[in-house]
Design a protein around this motif. Structure first.
Motif, mmCIF file in Angstrom:
data_model
loop_
_atom_site.group_PDB
_atom_site.id
_atom_site.type_symbol
_atom_site.label_atom_id
_atom_site.label_comp_id
_atom_site.label_asym_id
_atom_site.label_seq_id
_atom_site.Cartn_x
_atom_site.Cartn_y
_atom_site.Cartn_z
ATOM 1 N N CYS A 18 2.422 -1.674 -4.602
ATOM 2 C CA CYS A 18 3.082 -3.043 -4.034
ATOM 3 C C CYS A 18 3.865 -2.269 -2.783
ATOM 4 N N VAL A 19 5.168 -1.835 -2.742
ATOM 5 C CA VAL A 19 6.062 -1.205 -2.721
ATOM 6 C C VAL A 19 5.782 -0.252 -1.379
ATOM 7 N N LEU A 20 4.965 0.466 -1.674
ATOM 8 C CA LEU A 20 4.160 1.837 -0.214
ATOM 9 C C LEU A 20 3.608 0.988 -0.180
ATOM 10 N N ALA A 21 2.672 -0.150 -0.034
ATOM 11 C CA ALA A 21 1.596 -1.454 1.085
ATOM 12 C C ALA A 21 2.583 -1.814 1.912
ATOM 13 N N LEU A 22 3.921 -2.370 1.593
ATOM 14 C CA LEU A 22 4.585 -3.114 2.433
ATOM 15 C C LEU A 22 5.673 -1.897 2.960
ATOM 16 N N LEU A 23 5.429 -0.342 2.729
ATOM 17 C CA LEU A 23 6.051 -0.137 3.445
ATOM 18 C C LEU A 23 4.963 0.897 4.342
ATOM 19 N N ALA A 24 3.745 1.103 4.404
ATOM 20 C CA ALA A 24 2.747 1.694 5.106
ATOM 21 C C ALA A 24 2.428 0.933 6.527
ATOM 22 N N ARG A 25 2.981 -0.572 5.654
ATOM 23 C CA ARG A 25 3.126 -1.435 7.293
ATOM 24 C C ARG A 25 4.162 -0.663 8.016
ATOM 25 N N ARG A 26 5.499 -1.309 7.494
ATOM 26 C CA ARG A 26 6.327 -0.498 8.325
ATOM 27 C C ARG A 26 7.986 -0.915 7.660
ATOM 28 N N GLU A 27 9.375 -0.053 8.474
ATOM 29 C CA GLU A 27 10.048 0.330 7.492
ATOM 30 C C GLU A 27 10.873 -1.260 7.384
ATOM 31 N N SER A 28 11.418 -1.266 6.374
ATOM 32 C CA SER A 28 11.648 -2.302 5.695
ATOM 33 C C SER A 28 13.455 -2.348 4.832
ATOM 34 N N TYR A 29 14.090 -3.145 4.582
ATOM 35 C CA TYR A 29 15.409 -2.660 3.987
ATOM 36 C C TYR A 29 14.916 -3.469 2.066
ATOM 37 N N ALA A 30 15.436 -3.456 1.562
ATOM 38 C CA ALA A 30 15.587 -3.229 0.096
ATOM 39 C C ALA A 30 15.610 -4.523 0.292
ATOM 40 N N TYR A 31 16.361 -5.135 0.252
ATOM 41 C CA TYR A 31 15.938 -7.099 0.046
ATOM 42 C C TYR A 31 15.205 -7.927 0.561
ATOM 43 N N GLU A 32 15.020 -7.296 2.043
ATOM 44 C CA GLU A 32 13.315 -7.665 2.708
ATOM 45 C C GLU A 32 12.589 -7.349 1.303
ATOM 46 N N ILE A 33 12.400 -6.390 0.997
ATOM 47 C CA ILE A 33 10.685 -5.827 0.605
ATOM 48 C C ILE A 33 10.909 -7.166 -0.789
ATOM 49 N N ALA A 34 11.988 -7.142 -1.839
ATOM 50 C CA ALA A 34 12.107 -7.444 -3.146
ATOM 51 C C ALA A 34 12.058 -9.046 -2.647
ATOM 52 N N SER A 35 12.318 -9.174 -1.694
ATOM 53 C CA SER A 35 11.604 -10.992 -0.851
ATOM 54 C C SER A 35 10.421 -11.240 -0.681
#
Length: 109
Positions: A18-35
């Protein structure tokens, strides 16, 4: 309602994908990923930070610091070429596994 032990294990097993999928879309910071994960699949925030450190140590993500208008600088994560390859491989493995489970459940589409 609290998650069952099975739900917790399923979520843990899918977390990196799931984290890889989110980061494949665009860069992000950990809190945004967690949210995003909390809203999407009910994954708790506490599991993200150790995973992000491990993914960085494994060479799957790079980081950069960026100033924030709402507090201290944020550490942004983005996939490396190895991270993109891992995402492609894990996505393929997930789909194969999910298809097999769905077939066993009689839930073929």
């Amino acid at each position: 309602m609290a998650d069952s032990a099975n739900q917790i294990q399923l979520k843990k097993g899918a977390l990196e994908l799931c984290v890889l999928a989110l980061l494949a879309r665009r860069e992000s910071y950990a809190y945004e990923i967690a949210s995003t994960l909390a809203a999407g699949v009910g994954m708790g925030e506490g599991t993200i930070y150790p995973l992000m450190r491990r993914m960085q140590d494994d060479g799957l993500v790079d980081t950069r610091l960026a100033e924030s208008s709402s507090g201290p600088p944020r550490k942004y994560y983005r996939l490396t070429p190895a991270g993109r390859a891992a995402f492609t491989a894990q996505k393929r493995e997930w789909r194969t596994f999910a298809d097999a489970v769905n077939e066993l459940l009689g839930d073929t589409r």
